[in-house]
Enzyme design. Sequence first.
Site, PDB file in Angstrom:
ATOM      1  N   HIS A  39       0.834  -1.341   0.242  1.00 66.92           N
ATOM      2  CA  HIS A  39      -0.040   0.140   0.093  1.00 66.92           C
ATOM      3  C   HIS A  39       0.890   1.424   0.013  1.00 66.92           C
ATOM      4  CE1 HIS A  39       1.382  -0.324   4.039  1.00 66.92           C
ATOM      5  NE2 HIS A  39       1.040   0.811   4.220  1.00 66.92           N
ATOM      6  N   HIS A 121       5.714   6.469  -1.323  1.00 57.48           N
ATOM      7  CA  HIS A 121       6.377   5.341  -1.371  1.00 57.48           C
ATOM      8  C   HIS A 121       5.542   4.130  -0.931  1.00 57.48           C
ATOM      9  CE1 HIS A 121       6.857   5.911   3.065  1.00 57.48           C
ATOM     10  NE2 HIS A 121       7.089   4.586   2.895  1.00 57.48           N
TER      11      HIS A 121
HETATM   12  P1  ATP Z   1       4.755  -3.423  11.618  1.00 59.46           P
HETATM   13  O1  ATP Z   1       4.807  -2.215  12.497  1.00 59.46           O
HETATM   14  O2  ATP Z   1       4.480  -4.529  12.478  1.00 59.46           O
HETATM   15  O3  ATP Z   1       6.284  -3.691  11.080  1.00 59.46           O
HETATM   16  P2  ATP Z   1       3.588  -1.851   9.714  1.00 59.46           P
HETATM   17  O4  ATP Z   1       4.352  -0.849   9.702  1.00 59.46           O
HETATM   18  O5  ATP Z   1       2.964  -2.388   8.432  1.00 59.46           O
HETATM   19  O6  ATP Z   1       3.842  -3.435  10.505  1.00 59.46           O
HETATM   20  P3  ATP Z   1       1.814  -0.173  11.147  1.00 59.46           P
HETATM   21  O7  ATP Z   1       2.962   0.222  12.223  1.00 59.46           O
HETATM   22  O8  ATP Z   1       0.465  -0.230  11.799  1.00 59.46           O
HETATM   23  O9  ATP Z   1       1.933  -1.539  10.312  1.00 59.46           O
HETATM   24  O10 ATP Z   1       1.514   0.930  10.182  1.00 59.46           O
HETATM   25  C1  ATP Z   1       0.669   0.954   9.274  1.00 59.46           C
HETATM   26  C2  ATP Z   1       0.971   1.890   7.964  1.00 59.46           C
HETATM   27  O11 ATP Z   1       1.425   3.274   8.842  1.00 59.46           O
HETATM   28  C3  ATP Z   1       2.365   1.696   7.485  1.00 59.46           C
HETATM   29  O12 ATP Z   1       2.253   2.111   6.121  1.00 59.46           O
HETATM   30  C4  ATP Z   1       3.451   2.320   8.259  1.00 59.46           C
HETATM   31  O13 ATP Z   1       4.687   2.612   7.495  1.00 59.46           O
HETATM   32  C5  ATP Z   1       2.847   3.738   8.388  1.00 59.46           C
HETATM   33  N1  ATP Z   1       3.438   4.054   9.878  1.00 59.46           N
HETATM   34  C6  ATP Z   1       3.380   3.557  10.996  1.00 59.46           C
HETATM   35  N2  ATP Z   1       3.739   4.128  12.004  1.00 59.46           N
HETATM   36  C7  ATP Z   1       4.041   5.573  11.237  1.00 59.46           C
HETATM   37  C8  ATP Z   1       4.316   6.694  11.982  1.00 59.46           C
HETATM   38  N3  ATP Z   1       4.608   7.179  13.111  1.00 59.46           N
HETATM   39  N4  ATP Z   1       4.369   7.960  10.940  1.00 59.46           N
HETATM   40  C9  ATP Z   1       4.319   7.669   9.585  1.00 59.46           C
HETATM   41  N5  ATP Z   1       3.596   6.597   9.206  1.00 59.46           N
HETATM   42  C10 ATP Z   1       3.303   5.486  10.106  1.00 59.46           C
END
Ligand code: ATP
Length: 171
Positions: A39, A121
């Site tokens: 995504h 990205h």
């Molecule tokens: P994991 O954290 O288990 O590695 P993930 O990153 O896919 O998995 P989430 O952390 O729930 O799952 O994040 C969901 C989406 O939001 C992802 O695209 C992630 O890169 C983005 N994201 C997460 N935390 C932040 C943040 N603090 N700022 C911006 N984007 C974020």
Amino acid sequence: MRLFLALVPPPALRRRLGELAERAWTRCGGRRVPDDSLHLTLAFLGEVDEAGADELMTWVEELEVPEGEWRLDAWGCFSRPGILWVGGRTPDRALVALQASLWHELEARGFGRGPSHFVPHVTLLRRARRLETQGLPPIDLTWRHGRLALLRSFTENDGARYETLARSSTT
Ligand code: ATP
Ligand code: MG
């Protein structure tokens, strides 16, 4: 619950991105994002309560997001969390404008503040062991996008899993 707004690639593009993720994983290691989870995040909202989630669902369902074409022609990485991604050589202006307008509305609705810098990205690898894009195949893909998704993220042992809570209307 943990929520974010994203664009989800259509199936054919998702498969192409999955192939690129596989190639990248062979060279760089780390954790490959599963095809079903690929995504483009436009707004990470973090923890939101039930009432906030209901409000977001209604808002997203009524949103009319302009259609656009995003050219994916570059590999990139964010070194700190070891993220390898695909995106544009320069940030796509329509996506940057869309991200800004979404955050403009989110701020007005009390959902905090958006990041000061946004690089559109698609993450393919997390915690890559070798973070370099040299030697990866050239990319030139086009993503025709329209509808925005409100996704809920569940943390599981082997990474996150997402569920779609709402989608914006078609224009
Ligand atoms: P994991 O954290 O288990 O590695 P993930 O990153 O896919 O998995 P989430 O952390 O729930 O799952 O994040 C969901 C989406 O939001 C992802 O695209 C992630 O890169 C983005 N994201 C997460 N935390 C932040 C943040 N603090 N700022 C911006 N984007 C974020
Ligand atoms: Mg994360």
